[in-house]
Structure formats: C-alpha cells, structure tokens
Scaffold this active site. Structure first.
Site, PDB file in Angstrom:
ATOM      1  CB  VAL A  72      34.004  39.026  47.533  1.00 61.67           C
ATOM      2  CG1 VAL A  72      34.880  39.518  48.684  1.00 61.67           C
ATOM      3  CG2 VAL A  72      33.810  37.510  47.629  1.00 61.67           C
TER       4      VAL A  72
ATOM      5  CE1 TYR B  26      39.122  39.629  39.827  1.00 59.20           C
ATOM      6  CE2 TYR B  26      37.971  38.077  38.419  1.00 59.20           C
ATOM      7  CZ  TYR B  26      37.944  39.149  39.285  1.00 59.20           C
ATOM      8  OH  TYR B  26      36.753  39.746  39.599  1.00 59.20           O
TER       9      TYR B  26
ATOM     10  CG  MET C  48      31.048  46.724  42.185  1.00 57.20           C
ATOM     11  SD  MET C  48      31.732  45.824  40.776  1.00 57.20           S
ATOM     12  CE  MET C  48      31.866  47.150  39.587  1.00 57.20           C
ATOM     13  CD  GLU C  49      35.625  46.942  39.968  1.00 55.46           C
ATOM     14  OE1 GLU C  49      35.616  46.692  38.756  1.00 55.46           O
ATOM     15  OE2 GLU C  49      35.357  46.083  40.829  1.00 55.46           O
TER      16      GLU C  49
ATOM     17  CD  GLU D 220      37.314  45.410  44.739  1.00 61.58           C
ATOM     18  OE1 GLU D 220      36.913  46.060  43.761  1.00 61.58           O
ATOM     19  OE2 GLU D 220      37.489  44.178  44.695  1.00 61.58           O
TER      20      GLU D 220
ATOM     21  CG  HIS E  34      39.423  47.356  40.245  1.00 63.75           C
ATOM     22  ND1 HIS E  34      39.643  47.020  38.933  1.00 63.75           N
ATOM     23  CD2 HIS E  34      39.036  46.208  40.875  1.00 63.75           C
ATOM     24  CE1 HIS E  34      39.402  45.729  38.760  1.00 63.75           C
ATOM     25  NE2 HIS E  34      39.041  45.205  39.925  1.00 63.75           N
TER      26      HIS E  34
END
Length: 639
Positions: A304, A420, A306-307, A332, A335
């Site tokens: 979905v 998570y 990506m940081e 994100e 992050h």
C-alpha cells in the site's frame, strides 16, 4: 545454497547500556557485534561513510547499467575481504579500488579480484579481496563496482499498459526488507546507515525521483542528480522514473503522479499534509528530513505504501478511500521519526519501527480528528490482529515481537499485523505506565533526539524509558507479574493487554448493533433498514463487513439477503469496502456474486488485493474442502 549454522546469542538479545551522544552513530555496532542473519555482509568490519550511484536507465531492455562508488573505512584490523550483499540478478562487470598515494604521489587505481557465493534464495554474497595498502584501520578508501541490473526483486519495470495513463512505461524500486541488494551491492542491513548520492541518465520525457533530500536536473543532458544528506539504511534508497508531473500541496510538500491522476491526488491531499506534519512536530519534535513529498504509483505497486525518506511511495488505488488515504499517509509521516530517523537494527525487531509508528500515527489522528475516530480505526485493526491470531494459532512464533529468524528465511515474508498492532499495544502499555500521555510524548521526543540517525534494539528503547522515568524503574515495572517486558517481547500470542477504546463506542456501537441484528434468526428487516451504510464512515463499514466475515460460514439464505441489501450499494464504494464484501462472497461460496470478484481483480491488480481475496479465504473454513479450494485456485488463475 551455502550451508548455514545458527549464530550464537547476539547482543540484540542482551541488555545494553544506553549509549552516550559522544559515541559516533549512537552505539558502536562493531564492538557490539550485532548479528543480522539476513545479511551476508561483514558490515561490522567497515564503516560506510557514503556511496554514489551512476546509472543509465534502459526501458527497452529493462536494465540499469552503471557503477557504484563506496567510501569505506576499516574499523577492524585484519579485514582483508569486503563482503557485500548482492543478488544473482546483479551482473558484476568489474571492481576496482582507489589506493591513497603518499603526499607526493597520486592515488593509484587497482583492479580487484572478487567472487560471488550463494547465500539464500533472496540474495548472494559479493566477496572482494582487498590489498593490504587499503586496509589500514580508520583510513578511508574507495571501491568502484561496475554492474548491470536484470530481473531482480527490487526493480519493477512496468510496460505502458500497466501504468495508470497507459501511455508510457514506468520503473520503480521497492527495497523493503532485503530487496535492494538486487538494486546495488550493499550492506543490506538496517544496522548500517550512510549518506548517498546518485546520477541517473534517462531517455527524453522521463522524470526521475529518488528518496533524497536534494535534487537537480540537466534538461540538455537528460541527467538527474540526487543527494541524501542524512544517513539512511540501504532499504530506504528508492527510485521511480516515468511520466510524472507534480503539484505543490504545502510549503514543504508536493504530490507526484501520472498526469491522469494528479488532479485527484491534489484534491484529496491539498492542505492536509502540512497540518499533519505540524501536529507530528508538536508531539515528537522537528521533522528532520526537510521535504515530505508523495508519489502515487500504479495499482501494481506490491504494497500500500512505503516510507522512503523525503518521498513516500503509495498505491494510487488508495485515492478511492479518503479515510484509508488519511491513515496511510499519516502512518508514513510518523515513520519520519520512528523507522527512518531511528531504525530497528535487525529485522527480528521490526516492531521498533512499525509498532512505534502506529502509536505515533494514532497520537497524530487523536490530536487532529479526535479520540473516537482513532479508537474506531484501532478497533478495526485489532479485530484484524485477532483474526490473524485465530488463523495462525496462539503458539505461532511469528506472533512474537522479537522474532527469531531461522537462516534463509526472507524477513519480508514475516511481515504481519503483530509487528504493527502487538507492537502498538506494548508501546501503549508503556504510555499507560507513565500515567500521562503528554509525559510519554516528552519521552518519545527525547528518544528521537538521543538516537536520531542511528539503529537500535529493543533494550535501547527500554533502558532509555526506565532512565527517563526513574520512579518506574524503582518500582520494578519491567518485572510486573503477567506484564513483564520480557514476556511482551518473547511470548507468542496476542498482546498481554490492550488500550481502553471505549471512547470509540459512539462509532463502533452502531456497527455491533447491526451485526447482532444479522445474527438473529429470523432477521428483523425493519430494524435492519434503520441502518444506512451510506451515512457511515469507511472504517465503520469495513468493521461491519469484517465482523460478518468472522461469523462465516453464513447460510445461503442470509447471503442472499445481504446481497439484496448491500451488494449494489457496496459496488459504488471504495476498494477497501469492496474487497471485504468479496471476501464474504468467496468464503461462503455465494456464486451469484462471484463475477464481482473477477471484475474487482481485473481492476485492482495489486498483489495485496489478490492475496486478501484468495489466500486469506483459503486459510479459513474452506481450507479443509479440497474441491472448493481447487475451484477457487482455478478461478484465481483465470483472472
């Protein structure tokens, strides 16, 4: 494949003292001898100061060709071999070394011998022999590796028809967890961070973006230049190139996307990102990365979001759901502090990134949207955690926060909700011990300041926590019966406790009431009709559908009534809602609605959607019904 031996107990499973700020990099990993069994490299023997990539992108043959320059410093005597993580898809052409000359002599370039050995099915080891003249402790030297990428797991070449606009091809990279060793040779471990720069040459009409803090473009030469001035681990180096345009949505943020979806992306995010960044800074301290840009990628993006620092990658289909878009972007953003600034030193402790980022995300949404909204989203996620727990069993070792990897296991295959949500519950428990969420916010700000741009293990966090709250250390909260920190980290099963989510009752209550009505036999159509799903939020609707899925198998009569009440309405909702109704359809073998599954998978080709619709259901009640499972597999293959 090379033979492996299980490493002895490493420092990441022992108590560590909190490092002083005077120690370069926070904690000296070479002295610590931290073991990362997912990396073949000898990262503890060298300090990686910086690396540079010079690449030419060839869309016609789907290759990147060029070289990499690594600036290294030996930090252990007798290190005459440099071992980097690589991949069979990387074709190494040559390796040479610049040997520092004397004050009166110029540097000398030597050609180096090397060999590539098998390591695991997700990588290999690149062993480079070094001359004695460059292995003097604490003296920098440079290695240049010339190579070509082929069909590796980090690099995704999309033909034009697989993009949103279907006019030009696109390429992107995805490094998490251990894929970037197929993008460039590296110390592919989160324990190692360095700055990097890149030069990327492309055909006319192609725009290149990277997870970098600075960029420049020469239109005449069609060359993009990038520089990341802050140290990052290898997995956070990312690239995307294609027909991309941008629009500013804030003083330090812009959206990048293919032209056909750019206006939609701007309309969904305009003004919001800066607000979320400001809230996060109030909670956790300054955002250290400068820019926060977002690039929307085609539906074939394998996850979905990506940081990647400075440039979040996110799947374009998320634009259909405002609430999921909101949550994923805020996650994100979180992050930027937890995962990027301070990183888990091994993949065995991914919760240090994901659990803390999830907690931070929920602190941001509580401040921005209220406690009820955050509790609703948390209830929905914890329901999913317990659903995964039922599938895996209470004693499955992947449910530990400190997962002990067996050699050869790909860390990416062990990404699950426990990192998570169980991680979030542990962090929430630490917050509860403080008695005041604002005090815990202060602790997190101090934690980021202490360990910024370093990699940590769980004991770093916990030691710093007890040092920050000495009264808790004196009361021995780490050994509180039934809630011992050691049990949180190493026990299988669900969280030892969960936060109080009663503040979300105003939103979760109606969902449970409607679920209870559908559980009655016979149903009360008038009472059911009093609930209007179109007036609910997305999270309320998906929570309702998830709880119906939990009650499956449902009778064919009930499925027919559900379809008549909701099917057409759900077709008009976003993909997150639709996938859940289709899970119910497949789980209950409700054949009248199976064509909707086919249509959905044709539209949403992401691996995540396919896995949710097929694999998840095969792991449920149908898993014991060979005939039905076989039919579903054939159906999936025909899509």
């Amino acid at each position: 494949m090379a033979e492996f031996q299980r490493p002895t107990l490493c420092c990441c499973r022992k108590a560590l003292t909190v490092p002083s700020k005077s120690c370069e990099g926070g904690r000296n990993l070479a002295q610590c001898r931290l073991v990362d069994i997912a990396s073949a490299s000898n990262f503890h023997s060298f300090k990686l100061r910086h690396f540079h990539l010079d690449l030419r992108l060839n869309f016609a043959v789907k290759e990147m060709t060029g070289w990499q320059v690594l600036e290294l410093v030996p930090i252990q005597p007798g290190a005459h071999t440099l071992v980097l993580d690589s991949h069979p898809s990387l074709l190494i052409h040559s390796i040479d070394c610049k040997v520092p000359g004397t004050t009166a002599a110029q540097d000398i370039t030597l050609s180096l011998t090397y060999r590539v050995d098998p390591f695991t099915d997700y990588g290999s080891s690149l062993n480079i022999s070094l001359p004695a003249s460059v292995t003097r402790p604490h003296r920098a030297f440079q290695i240049t590796v010339r190579y070509t990428t082929t069909d590796g797991p980090a690099i995704w070449w999309l033909d034009a028809e697989l993009t949103c606009g279907q006019t030009r091809p696109l390429v992107f990279t995805q490094g998490h967890s251990v894929c970037n060793r197929s993008f460039f040779p590296c110390f592919d471990t989160p324990a190692v961070k360095s700055t990097y720069s890149a030069t990327v040459r492309v055909p006319e009409g192609v725009t290149v973006l990277m997870s970098a803090s600075r960029s420049a473009y020469s239109k005449q030469e069609r060359v993009f230049q990038f520089s990341m001035e802050y140290p990052v681990p290898a997995y956070l180096v990312a690239l995307v190139a294609g027909d991309l345009q941008h629009a500013d949505i804030g003083p330090r943020s812009r959206v990048w996307a293919e032209p056909c979806i750019l206006a939609c992306a701007v309309s969904k995010l305009g003004g919001s990102v800066e607000r979320w960044l400001n809230v996060a800074e109030d909670l956790f301290g300054p955002y250290v990365w400068g820019r926060y840009d977002i690039v929307f990628l085609p539906p074939s993006f394998p996850i979905v979001a990506m940081e990647n620092p400075c440039l979040t990658f996110i799947i374009s289909s998320i634009l259909e759901s405002r609430e999921f878009l909101l949550i994923d972007v805020i996650h994100e953003i979180a992050h930027g502090w937890f995962g990027n600034a301070v990183t888990n030193a091994t993949w065995e402790e991914m919760w240090l990134s994901e659990g803390l980022a999830t907690y931070a995300q929920r602190r941001i949404t509580t401040e921005a949207y209220g406690e009820a909204f955050t509790c609703l989203e948390t209830v929905f996620r914890l329901d999913a955690l317990h659903r995964q727990m039922r599938l895996l069993g209470d004693n499955n070792p992947v449910s530990k926060l400190q997962v002990k990897f067996e050699p050869g296991i790909n860390p990416s295959s062990l990404m699950n909700l426990f990192t998570y949500e169980k991680g979030f519950c542990f962090v929430s428990y630490l917050s509860q011990l403080c008695g005041d969420v604002k005090s815990f916010d202060s602790f997190l700000r101090a934690y980021i300041e202490q360990f910024k741009f370093t990699s940590v293990v769980a004991q770093d966090l916990l030691d710093f926590f007890l040092g920050f709250f000495p009264e808790l250390k004196e009361s021995c909260v780490a050994q509180r019966e039934g809630l011992e920190f050691e049990r949180w980290l190493n026990d299988c099963g669900p969280p030892l406790c969960e936060p109080d989510l009663s503040a979300g009752g105003v939103l979760t209550g109606p969902v449970q009431s409607l679920c209870d009505l559908w559980a009655c036999d016979p149903q009360d159509p008038e009472a059911i009709a009093n609930f209007n799903l179109s007036s609910w939020s997305t999270f309320q609707t998906v929570l309702f559908l998830d709880r119906l899925l939990d009650r499956s198998p449902l009778s064919n009569q009930v499925m027919g009534q559900l379809s008549r009440c909701y099917s057409a309405q759900l077709d008009e909702m976003n993909a997150e809602v639709q996938i859940r109704w289709l899970q119910i359809v497949v789980r209950n073998s409700f054949y009248p609605d199976l064509p909707r599954v086919r249509g959905f998978l044709h539209k949403h080709v992401s691996v995540d959607w396919t896995r949710e619709c097929v694999h998840f259901n095969l792991c449920g009640p149908l898993s014991g019904k060979k005939k039905q499972c076989s039919g579903l597999l054939i159906f999936s293959g025909a899509v």
